[in-house]
Design a protein around this motif. Structure first.
Motif, PDB file in Angstrom:
ATOM      1  N   GLN A 128      13.572  -5.543  30.535  1.00  0.00           N
ATOM      2  CA  GLN A 128      14.779  -5.638  31.356  1.00  0.00           C
ATOM      3  C   GLN A 128      15.150  -7.060  31.806  1.00  0.00           C
ATOM      4  OE1 GLN A 128      14.216  -2.853  34.643  1.00  0.00           O
ATOM      5  NE2 GLN A 128      13.305  -1.388  33.236  1.00  0.00           N
ATOM      6  N   CYS A 129      16.433  -7.351  31.631  1.00  0.00           N
ATOM      7  CA  CYS A 129      17.059  -8.587  32.119  1.00  0.00           C
ATOM      8  C   CYS A 129      16.588  -9.838  31.389  1.00  0.00           C
ATOM      9  CB  CYS A 129      16.885  -8.745  33.632  1.00  0.00           C
ATOM     10  SG  CYS A 129      17.545  -7.342  34.533  1.00  0.00           S
ATOM     11  N   ILE A 130      15.982  -9.655  30.214  1.00  0.00           N
ATOM     12  CA  ILE A 130      15.549 -10.806  29.429  1.00  0.00           C
ATOM     13  C   ILE A 130      16.650 -11.079  28.402  1.00  0.00           C
ATOM     14  CG2 ILE A 130      13.799 -11.663  27.820  1.00  0.00           C
ATOM     15  CD1 ILE A 130      12.277  -9.047  29.464  1.00  0.00           C
TER      16      ILE A 130
ATOM     17  N   ILE B 220      10.296 -15.109  37.114  1.00  0.00           N
ATOM     18  CA  ILE B 220      11.757 -14.999  37.036  1.00  0.00           C
ATOM     19  C   ILE B 220      12.116 -13.518  37.084  1.00  0.00           C
ATOM     20  CG2 ILE B 220      13.716 -15.254  35.428  1.00  0.00           C
ATOM     21  CD1 ILE B 220      12.936 -18.066  34.990  1.00  0.00           C
ATOM     22  N   CYS B 221      13.218 -13.208  37.730  1.00  0.00           N
ATOM     23  CA  CYS B 221      13.680 -11.828  37.900  1.00  0.00           C
ATOM     24  C   CYS B 221      12.653 -10.998  38.670  1.00  0.00           C
ATOM     25  CB  CYS B 221      14.061 -11.205  36.563  1.00  0.00           C
ATOM     26  SG  CYS B 221      15.647 -11.830  35.958  1.00  0.00           S
ATOM     27  N   CYS B 222      12.590  -9.696  38.404  1.00  0.00           N
ATOM     28  CA  CYS B 222      11.820  -8.840  39.320  1.00  0.00           C
ATOM     29  C   CYS B 222      10.315  -8.903  39.127  1.00  0.00           C
ATOM     30  CB  CYS B 222      12.344  -7.420  39.272  1.00  0.00           C
ATOM     31  SG  CYS B 222      13.828  -7.292  40.286  1.00  0.00           S
ATOM     32  N   THR B 223       9.835  -9.286  37.939  1.00  0.00           N
ATOM     33  CA  THR B 223       8.393  -9.535  37.814  1.00  0.00           C
ATOM     34  C   THR B 223       8.017 -10.605  38.832  1.00  0.00           C
ATOM     35  OG1 THR B 223       8.335  -8.967  35.486  1.00  0.00           O
ATOM     36  CG2 THR B 223       6.569 -10.356  36.268  1.00  0.00           C
TER      37      THR B 223
ATOM     38  N   SER C 217      11.084  -5.977  44.510  1.00  0.00           N
ATOM     39  CA  SER C 217      11.872  -5.953  43.280  1.00  0.00           C
ATOM     40  C   SER C 217      12.937  -4.854  43.362  1.00  0.00           C
ATOM     41  CB  SER C 217      10.929  -5.662  42.116  1.00  0.00           C
ATOM     42  OG  SER C 217      10.431  -4.347  42.265  1.00  0.00           O
ATOM     43  N   CYS C 218      13.623  -4.630  42.243  1.00  0.00           N
ATOM     44  CA  CYS C 218      14.686  -3.614  42.263  1.00  0.00           C
ATOM     45  C   CYS C 218      14.153  -2.193  42.430  1.00  0.00           C
ATOM     46  CB  CYS C 218      15.542  -3.724  41.021  1.00  0.00           C
ATOM     47  SG  CYS C 218      16.584  -5.174  41.085  1.00  0.00           S
ATOM     48  N   VAL C 219      12.993  -1.875  41.845  1.00  0.00           N
ATOM     49  CA  VAL C 219      12.473  -0.519  42.096  1.00  0.00           C
ATOM     50  C   VAL C 219      12.125  -0.382  43.576  1.00  0.00           C
ATOM     51  CG1 VAL C 219      11.623   0.020  39.767  1.00  0.00           C
ATOM     52  CG2 VAL C 219      10.058  -1.020  41.412  1.00  0.00           C
TER      53      VAL C 219
ATOM     54  N   GLY D 152      15.355  -7.897  44.565  1.00  0.00           N
ATOM     55  CA  GLY D 152      15.939  -8.335  43.289  1.00  0.00           C
ATOM     56  C   GLY D 152      16.327  -9.798  43.295  1.00  0.00           C
ATOM     57  N   CYS D 153      17.394 -10.092  42.545  1.00  0.00           N
ATOM     58  CA  CYS D 153      17.789 -11.494  42.405  1.00  0.00           C
ATOM     59  C   CYS D 153      18.446 -12.025  43.668  1.00  0.00           C
ATOM     60  CB  CYS D 153      18.695 -11.663  41.188  1.00  0.00           C
ATOM     61  SG  CYS D 153      17.718 -11.539  39.666  1.00  0.00           S
ATOM     62  N   ASN D 154      18.996 -11.145  44.510  1.00  0.00           N
ATOM     63  CA  ASN D 154      19.495 -11.629  45.797  1.00  0.00           C
ATOM     64  C   ASN D 154      18.356 -12.209  46.623  1.00  0.00           C
ATOM     65  OD1 ASN D 154      19.893 -10.986  48.913  1.00  0.00           O
ATOM     66  ND2 ASN D 154      21.883 -11.439  48.045  1.00  0.00           N
TER      67      ASN D 154
ATOM     68  N   VAL E 118      21.372  -6.698  47.691  1.00  0.00           N
ATOM     69  CA  VAL E 118      20.452  -6.658  46.554  1.00  0.00           C
ATOM     70  C   VAL E 118      21.164  -7.108  45.272  1.00  0.00           C
ATOM     71  CG1 VAL E 118      19.276  -4.713  47.657  1.00  0.00           C
ATOM     72  CG2 VAL E 118      20.988  -4.255  45.892  1.00  0.00           C
ATOM     73  N   GLY E 119      20.430  -7.076  44.178  1.00  0.00           N
ATOM     74  CA  GLY E 119      21.049  -7.144  42.862  1.00  0.00           C
ATOM     75  C   GLY E 119      21.087  -8.513  42.215  1.00  0.00           C
ATOM     76  N   CYS E 120      21.754  -8.502  41.088  1.00  0.00           N
ATOM     77  CA  CYS E 120      21.660  -9.507  40.033  1.00  0.00           C
ATOM     78  C   CYS E 120      22.473 -10.775  40.302  1.00  0.00           C
ATOM     79  CB  CYS E 120      22.230  -8.893  38.766  1.00  0.00           C
ATOM     80  SG  CYS E 120      21.939  -7.123  38.578  1.00  0.00           S
ATOM     81  N   ASN E 121      22.491 -11.622  39.293  1.00  0.00           N
ATOM     82  CA  ASN E 121      23.509 -12.667  39.127  1.00  0.00           C
ATOM     83  C   ASN E 121      24.449 -12.187  38.033  1.00  0.00           C
ATOM     84  OD1 ASN E 121      20.938 -15.132  39.202  1.00  0.00           O
ATOM     85  ND2 ASN E 121      22.391 -14.740  40.840  1.00  0.00           N
TER      86      ASN E 121
ATOM     87  N   GLY F  80      10.648 -10.506  33.756  1.00  0.00           N
ATOM     88  CA  GLY F  80      10.896  -9.109  33.425  1.00  0.00           C
ATOM     89  C   GLY F  80      10.761  -8.250  34.667  1.00  0.00           C
ATOM     90  N   HIS F  81      10.065  -7.132  34.526  1.00  0.00           N
ATOM     91  CA  HIS F  81      10.043  -6.188  35.653  1.00  0.00           C
ATOM     92  C   HIS F  81       8.721  -5.529  35.990  1.00  0.00           C
ATOM     93  CE1 HIS F  81      14.306  -6.775  35.602  1.00  0.00           C
ATOM     94  NE2 HIS F  81      14.343  -6.162  36.778  1.00  0.00           N
ATOM     95  N   GLU F  82       7.944  -5.191  34.998  1.00  0.00           N
ATOM     96  CA  GLU F  82       6.752  -4.381  35.313  1.00  0.00           C
ATOM     97  C   GLU F  82       5.577  -5.278  35.705  1.00  0.00           C
ATOM     98  OE1 GLU F  82       7.800  -0.742  32.229  1.00  0.00           O
ATOM     99  OE2 GLU F  82       5.956  -1.865  31.948  1.00  0.00           O
TER     100      GLU F  82
ATOM    101  N   GLU G  27      23.247  -2.207  34.479  1.00  0.00           N
ATOM    102  CA  GLU G  27      23.501  -0.768  34.655  1.00  0.00           C
ATOM    103  C   GLU G  27      22.602  -0.181  35.749  1.00  0.00           C
ATOM    104  OE1 GLU G  27      22.706  -0.238  30.501  1.00  0.00           O
ATOM    105  OE2 GLU G  27      24.657   0.672  30.148  1.00  0.00           O
ATOM    106  N   LYS G  28      21.437  -0.815  35.938  1.00  0.00           N
ATOM    107  CA  LYS G  28      20.541  -0.344  37.001  1.00  0.00           C
ATOM    108  C   LYS G  28      21.223  -0.418  38.359  1.00  0.00           C
ATOM    109  CE  LYS G  28      17.534  -3.308  35.534  1.00  0.00           C
ATOM    110  NZ  LYS G  28      16.411  -4.256  35.667  1.00  0.00           N
ATOM    111  N   ALA G  29      22.071  -1.429  38.520  1.00  0.00           N
ATOM    112  CA  ALA G  29      22.765  -1.594  39.803  1.00  0.00           C
ATOM    113  C   ALA G  29      23.680  -0.401  40.071  1.00  0.00           C
ATOM    114  CB  ALA G  29      23.549  -2.894  39.811  1.00  0.00           C
TER     115      ALA G  29
HETATM  116 FE1  XCC Z   1      17.790  -7.949  36.657  1.00  0.00          FE
HETATM  117 FE2  XCC Z   1      15.523  -7.021  38.518  1.00  0.00          FE
HETATM  118 FE3  XCC Z   1      19.557  -7.535  38.385  1.00  0.00          FE
HETATM  119 FE4  XCC Z   1      17.892  -9.438  38.741  1.00  0.00          FE
HETATM  120  S1  XCC Z   1      18.444  -7.952  40.192  1.00  0.00           S
HETATM  121  S2  XCC Z   1      19.277  -9.324  37.181  1.00  0.00           S
HETATM  122  S3  XCC Z   1      18.566  -6.015  37.372  1.00  0.00           S
HETATM  123  S4  XCC Z   1      16.098  -8.825  37.789  1.00  0.00           S
HETATM  124 NI1  XCC Z   1      17.020  -6.315  39.762  1.00  0.00          NI
END
Ligand code: XCC
Length: 682
Positions: A366-368, A327-330, A551-553, A509-511, A478-481, A292-294, A590-592
């Motif tokens: 987010q992103c789950i 996994i992801c930004c967490t 992370s993305c933030v 982020g995921c990059n 930056v950014g997602c898959n 997740g993210h937080e 959409e965050k991107a």
């Molecule tokens: Fe989500 Fe942040 Fe995108 Fe990866 S990069 S898929 S937004 S985890 Ni943020």
């Protein structure tokens, strides 16, 4: 079902199987390929399969489907060959393609800014609870950063003594006022957000002149929802301005506050070692994935999993210990502060469960993907949702709600549940034997330190190397898959092409996770993948050519790094003058879009891969790709071909070098290097 129908079904299924691309056509990552194959063998459906059966809507992808009222959806596709003569396409209300595309785009900005900012709000609330000592579980850890940032929020760090002397103010008092001021940024109705003044002065003045300074975070997001309601804002440029206000309220507001307060609460990141990919999971350990993210709850889970009593409990259940993976930004958050390894990026979330080795996947926001719950149902894995904003109705999930007042107890409960689930493994465990070492945690403060050392920390050495041409420029990648494109391929192709041409890469982020898996986050990779100039700098300073900033933030850290480069001098007065470019090669969220818009409005040329949902509205497309450069000095671009994508970024960097009059320096430096290499060879 009749026999005939059954037969047809079998034939269709076989045809589908024949047509399905092979796993190696879907990803460049060997761990991912292995797990896609396993999921298929086990008859488990993942996003890689669904991307074949569910095709994207041809009108939505162009950005010209309007469903903002019940008279629609009005669909205005651009047919092959384009429009001959005047474009007379209109929705029922008369909305033009550019109005519709701009409204859809604006709603993406609103959703993205809301996601980042609501994350920031949660952090601010917990920060305030910690500052007020309403919770035992969180404490202010980085007082140095607290004192550094407080003035930016209008919080005094000194007080006047009785006889007029200047005294240090009480840290707790500063923290409480900072928390209150930060939280106030969401509901503020007038004036401007306090962190906008961190931008280089000419940038801030430009925003002011254009009237796009955001007033309050929530206000700008709500205003997008109002303006995009039926029959309100029907001028794509006016909508574009509101996109900027909301996006700036994200990048220089909600996201930046999240980064600031997380650093003060949990510590500002500095480089540390770790590793990445599914191979970090351990067969004989209790494996817990945090996704997740937080970082609020995950910080507590890290602490809980380290408790001797928990490790003992895991041993009692037959495991050798507890292995956490993100996994992801967490993942990025707990990596940069604790070195917890990265299990994978966005498209690997289902596949982590397919290993059969995951006792619990703890998710926040987010992103789950909803389908993790269905995949988990095929194994013993427990999906534990923790946030009241993010529950999952599919599958058998468990909800343990996070509360900042009882966070550590909640975390211990979650870790215990995972441990108790270890003996329940029912399917054979297959963990791909792939992982790479990495170094992460390059906050902009850390870059400062690494380039200049403790006593003379500064960005001047970086600027010197850009000016003398060893470093050609800076890229934020930056950014997602995105399951519509080969997993990780664009990320890696673009980053490698950039560093090969001496462009240093800042990543989040995921990059960042992809780069970690590929081994690009090590200083040693410089010699292998970089052009001679960047390799020399990386080797001298001892940094990787790709700097993991979080992370993305934490894209807000990239904004701050760009600002520091401007301040260090010699490269113009504003971010738009820097030899720099931004990229989101495999974006999907959409965050991107919100991130892209705040980078553009901050003066950065920003290229997106895959697609951008504006292709059905050439007038709005022209506004994003061309007109914005005249307004902000930065503009959008879209390029799905990764090599071309990188080339466009490099061309932009060269354009900026030329404008700064430093293009010749690079030619000299490369000549010098060639001479030196000849000498070395001789
Ligand atoms: Fe989500 Fe942040 Fe995108 Fe990866 S990069 S898929 S937004 S985890 Ni943020």
């Amino acid at each position: 079902m009749t026999t005939e129908e059954v037969k047809t079904k079998v034939v269709v299924a076989k045809e589908k199987e024949k047509k399905a691309p092979k796993a190696e056509e879907l990803s460049i990552d060997p761990a991912t390929i292995q797990m896609i194959e396993r999921s298929r063998e086990m008859g488990i459906d993942t996003i890689f399969d669904r991307a074949q059966t569910m095709k994207a809507c041809n009108i939505g992808i162009q950005g010209t489907c309007c469903k903002n009222c019940a008279q629609g959806p009005c669909r205005l596709p651009l047919t092959k060959g384009g429009i001959e003569g005047e474009d007379t396409r209109k929705g029922l209300c008369g909305a033009t393609p550019e109005t519709i595309a701009a409204r859809n785009f604006a709603r993406m900005v609103a959703a993205g800014a809301a996601a980042h900012s609501d994350h920031g709000r949660g952090v601010a609330e917990t920060f305030l609870a910690a500052a007020r000592k309403e919770t035992e579980d969180y404490k202010i850890q980085d007082t140095k950063k607290l004192l550094e940032i407080a003035p930016d929020y209008g919080v005094d760090i000194t007080v006047e003594g009785e006889s007029g002397e200047i005294l240090d103010r009480d840290i707790d008092e500063i923290a409480v006022e900072l928390g209150e001021k930060a939280l106030g940024q969401w509901g503020q109705q007038q004036g401007e957000l306090c962190l906008l003044k961190r931008a280089p002065a000419p940038r801030y003045e430009l925003w002011k002149k254009l009237g796009v300074l955001p007033r309050g975070i929530d206000r700008e997001i709500v205003e997008i929802m109002h303006r995009t309601h039926m029959g309100v804002d029907q001028d794509y440029e006016n909508l574009g301005e509101q996109c900027t206000r909301a996006a700036l309220a994200d990048g220089w507001g909600g996201s930046m506050i999240a980064t600031d307060l997380q650093d003060v609460l949990f510590g500002c990141p500095y480089p540390l070692k770790s590793s990445a990919n599914l191979g970090i999971l351990k067969k004989d350990h209790v494996n817990i994935i945090i996704h997740g993210h937080e970082p609020l709850l995950s910080e507590m889970i890290v602490q809980a999993a380290e408790l001797p009593e928990m490790i003992q409990y895991a041993k009692e259940k037959g495991a050798k210990g507890i292995q956490l993976g993100g996994i992801c930004c967490t993942a990025n958050e707990i990596l940069i502060r604790h070195g917890v390894p990265l299990a994978g990026n966005f498209l690997q979330q289902e596949l982590a469960i397919v290993t059969g080795a995951v006792e619990a996947m703890v998710v926040d926001v987010q992103c789950i993907m909803e389908n993790v719950a269905n995949v988990a149902d095929c194994f013993h894995t427990k999906i534990i949702t923790t946030n009241p904003r993010a529950k999952i109705a599919s599958g058998k999930t468990l909800h343990i709600e996070f509360d900042e007042h009882t966070a550590f107890e909640d975390a211990k409960r979650i870790v215990r549940i995972a441990i108790e689930n270890f003996p329940n493994r029912e399917k054979p465990v297959v963990i791909p034997d792939y992982k790479s070492d990495l170094i992460a945690g390059f906050s902009y403060e850390a870059i400062n330190y690494h380039l200049g050392g403790t006593f003379r920390g500064s960005y001047v050495p970086l600027n010197d190397n850009i000016i003398n041409g060893r470093i050609r420029g800076v890229a934020g990648v930056v950014g997602c898959n995105n399951a519509r494109t080969m997993h990780d391929n664009s990320h890696i192709t673009i980053v490698k092409e950039l560093i090969k041409h001496d462009v240093i890469v800042l990543t989040t982020g995921c990059n960042a996770i992809t780069c970690g898996k590929e081994g690009l986050l090590t200083p040693e990779s410089a010699r292998v993948f970089c052009g001679p100039g960047l390799a020399e700098v990386c080797e001298t300073v001892g940094i990787p050519p790709v700097l993991h900033m979080g992370s993305c933030v934490d894209n807000s850290r990239i904004l701050m790094a760009a600002t520091e480069v401007v301040k260090a001098g010699g490269l113009g007065k504003d971010i738009s003058e820097l030899p720099a470019a931004g990229s989101a090669p495999e974006w999907m969220s959409e965050k991107a879009i919100s991130i892209g818009q705040y980078f553009v409005a901050s003066g950065v040329y920003t290229v997106f891969g895959v697609t951008l949902p504006v292709s059905g509205a050439p007038v709005f497309e022209d506004y994003l790709y061309k007109k914005l450069e005249g307004i902000y000095g930065g503009m959008w671009d879209m390029e799905p071909d990764p090599m071309e994508h990188a080339r466009k970024m490099i061309a932009h960097i060269d354009k900026k070098r030329k404008a700064l009059g430093i293009d010749k320096a690079r030619e000299r430096v490369l000549m010098d290097m060639a001479d030196r290499q000849k000498l070395e060879a001789a």
